[in-house]
Enzyme design. Sequence first.
Site, PDB file in Angstrom:
ATOM      1  N   HIS A 129       0.773  -1.087  -0.032  1.00  0.00           N
ATOM      2  CA  HIS A 129      -0.190  -0.202  -0.080  1.00  0.00           C
ATOM      3  C   HIS A 129       1.140   1.011   0.663  1.00  0.00           C
ATOM      4  O   HIS A 129       1.708   1.184   0.576  1.00  0.00           O
ATOM      5  CB  HIS A 129      -0.230   0.025   1.677  1.00  0.00           C
ATOM      6  CG  HIS A 129      -2.380   1.238   1.231  1.00  0.00           C
ATOM      7  ND1 HIS A 129      -1.585   2.061   1.036  1.00  0.00           N
ATOM      8  CD2 HIS A 129      -3.397   1.392   1.146  1.00  0.00           C
ATOM      9  CE1 HIS A 129      -2.955   3.001   2.012  1.00  0.00           C
ATOM     10  NE2 HIS A 129      -4.113   1.942   1.381  1.00  0.00           N
ATOM     11  N   ASP A 206       2.921  -4.611   8.150  1.00  0.00           N
ATOM     12  CA  ASP A 206       2.195  -3.603   7.674  1.00  0.00           C
ATOM     13  C   ASP A 206       1.246  -5.143   8.069  1.00  0.00           C
ATOM     14  O   ASP A 206       0.626  -5.199   6.924  1.00  0.00           O
ATOM     15  CB  ASP A 206       1.757  -2.711   6.183  1.00  0.00           C
ATOM     16  CG  ASP A 206       0.816  -2.528   6.578  1.00  0.00           C
ATOM     17  OD1 ASP A 206      -0.258  -2.640   7.385  1.00  0.00           O
ATOM     18  OD2 ASP A 206       0.250  -1.515   4.479  1.00  0.00           O
ATOM     19  N   GLN A 209      -4.705  -5.356   7.038  1.00  0.00           N
ATOM     20  CA  GLN A 209      -5.267  -6.544   6.529  1.00  0.00           C
ATOM     21  C   GLN A 209      -4.965  -7.705   7.360  1.00  0.00           C
ATOM     22  O   GLN A 209      -5.934  -8.400   6.578  1.00  0.00           O
ATOM     23  CB  GLN A 209      -5.375  -6.210   5.137  1.00  0.00           C
ATOM     24  CG  GLN A 209      -4.845  -4.440   4.166  1.00  0.00           C
ATOM     25  CD  GLN A 209      -7.256  -4.503   4.045  1.00  0.00           C
ATOM     26  OE1 GLN A 209      -7.563  -5.056   5.148  1.00  0.00           O
ATOM     27  NE2 GLN A 209      -7.032  -3.305   3.730  1.00  0.00           N
ATOM     28  N   LYS A 232     -10.580  -0.677  10.391  1.00  0.00           N
ATOM     29  CA  LYS A 232     -11.048  -2.534   9.415  1.00  0.00           C
ATOM     30  C   LYS A 232     -11.184  -3.490  10.118  1.00  0.00           C
ATOM     31  O   LYS A 232     -10.718  -4.479   9.568  1.00  0.00           O
ATOM     32  CB  LYS A 232      -9.619  -2.297   8.581  1.00  0.00           C
ATOM     33  CG  LYS A 232      -9.028  -1.186   7.698  1.00  0.00           C
ATOM     34  CD  LYS A 232      -8.044  -1.197   6.917  1.00  0.00           C
ATOM     35  CE  LYS A 232      -7.534  -0.881   5.993  1.00  0.00           C
ATOM     36  NZ  LYS A 232      -8.246  -0.086   4.968  1.00  0.00           N
ATOM     37  N   CYS A 371      -4.293   2.768  -3.912  1.00  0.00           N
ATOM     38  CA  CYS A 371      -3.812   3.036  -3.240  1.00  0.00           C
ATOM     39  C   CYS A 371      -2.659   1.800  -3.085  1.00  0.00           C
ATOM     40  O   CYS A 371      -1.338   1.430  -2.673  1.00  0.00           O
ATOM     41  CB  CYS A 371      -3.779   3.069  -1.388  1.00  0.00           C
ATOM     42  SG  CYS A 371      -4.596   4.541  -1.517  1.00  0.00           S
TER      43      CYS A 371
HETATM   44  N1  PMP Z   1      -1.830  -0.446   4.841  1.00  0.00           N
HETATM   45  C1  PMP Z   1      -3.031  -1.185   4.009  1.00  0.00           C
HETATM   46  C2  PMP Z   1      -2.419  -2.548   3.749  1.00  0.00           C
HETATM   47  C3  PMP Z   1      -3.990  -0.642   4.010  1.00  0.00           C
HETATM   48  O1  PMP Z   1      -4.835  -2.067   3.573  1.00  0.00           O
HETATM   49  C4  PMP Z   1      -4.495   0.317   4.681  1.00  0.00           C
HETATM   50  C5  PMP Z   1      -5.870   1.394   4.778  1.00  0.00           C
HETATM   51  N2  PMP Z   1      -6.562   1.090   3.206  1.00  0.00           N
HETATM   52  C6  PMP Z   1      -3.515   1.172   5.084  1.00  0.00           C
HETATM   53  C7  PMP Z   1      -2.328   0.450   4.803  1.00  0.00           C
HETATM   54  C8  PMP Z   1      -3.488   2.639   5.604  1.00  0.00           C
HETATM   55  O2  PMP Z   1      -4.454   2.987   6.572  1.00  0.00           O
HETATM   56  P1  PMP Z   1      -5.276   3.883   7.136  1.00  0.00           P
HETATM   57  O3  PMP Z   1      -5.626   4.724   6.376  1.00  0.00           O
HETATM   58  O4  PMP Z   1      -6.496   3.671   7.779  1.00  0.00           O
HETATM   59  O5  PMP Z   1      -4.068   4.678   7.303  1.00  0.00           O
END
Ligand code: PMP
Length: 415
Positions: A129, A206, A209, A232, A371
Amino acid sequence: MNPLAILRKDCERPIVNIDDFSLLDERDHLHYLDSAATTQKPRAVLQAMQSYYEQHNANPHRGAYELSAQSTEAYERSRKRIARFLGVADVDTLIFTRGTTESLNVLATAWGRANVKAGDRIVVTRMEHHANFVPWQQLALAVGAEFVIAELAPGGVLDLDHLAQCCTPNTKVVAFGQVSNALGTINPVSEIVRIARTTGALVVCDGAQGVPHFDAAVDALGVDAYVFSGHKMLGPMGIGGLVVRREILEAMPPYQFGGDMIALVGDERSTWNVLPHKFEAGTPNVAGAVGLAAAAQYLDGIGMSRVRAHEAALLAYTTARLTEVPGVTVLGPPPERRSGVVSFVLDEVHPHDIAQVLDSAGVCVRSGHHCAQPLMRALKVSATTRASFYVYNDADDVDALIVALLTTRDRMGLA
Ligand code: PMP
């Protein structure tokens, strides 16, 4: 029973009471398939936050009066509850942040600026991401370090041999996602950690997910830093965390200054509070922490193995039914190596058009690059359509998705 009927039966009902989720309960026609972006919130979470504000609200840590002590107690009790959910024994190494993005920026900025120098190497993966890519890329650019991307093997999985080649002795950071948000690929964390440990790098996972979908058991992962977002995993937006090994946090300079992160302020120098406060500048999000603790409680009540099994059943049923839609290509590895995510393309129809037609049928999916532009480039697509599942989804949602995809084909004039 035919095989499809058996698959359907395995995910016939959600594993929660839908009336726990007001938004879903009040919208019968809605098929919410975008939980990888954010989950819906159970009443228990909303009520916990409301009762905090109604009964215990005050600025924590600072007041000498009873109400402030109650707020402090609510905040620190939440930290303990969430640490237990995460499998983190050293509670004070759980730092609350706004979420995954902020947590990764804390690491790349505070730890990175103090520890990464010109000529060092930072390794990330092709499926990150942006939040676990750009902060490291920018750090590398700022200090003159080398920024290296571990590529994918065919099928949307990480190429572990390439990762091993990337991990040279001058590697200072190895940052990877537990699960890809764009494809749902579940990464082999222990293998990645074993490879990363051939260097002296900070190993960053990270878990945005990961935490929502299976037992995180963070201490057992063997990483140095683990980051996640509350929204999430049924929790509120604006709260998440950063778990880092104590000795690393002790040595790491603060990220922001002010408020309770201070111990003493002299005219020329200042000193910092102990963990976890050293990294929590300003008035904290107490209600957010309380809500997140309630989410952890709710998920524990279901059991994370049931969450995982339900998602796997939904994925198996969806995969089988998608074969009824001509022209669909599912990206990423086979279902058993994926969390509850189906990312696909449909002939020449743009994902945004698909998402719009699906929306008119009450099916909420995400379309775009998720993203993950570096990943999209490697897959040679500009965007995908992504359906993602959670505890409140069932076979009806999948059926609605399939019908809506067939409608999309009709509307786009595809044979
Ligand atoms: N890393 C991953 C794997 C994600 O799925 C996301 C959210 N789509 C993020 C980072 C960023 O998370 P947040 O927008 O809650 O900061």
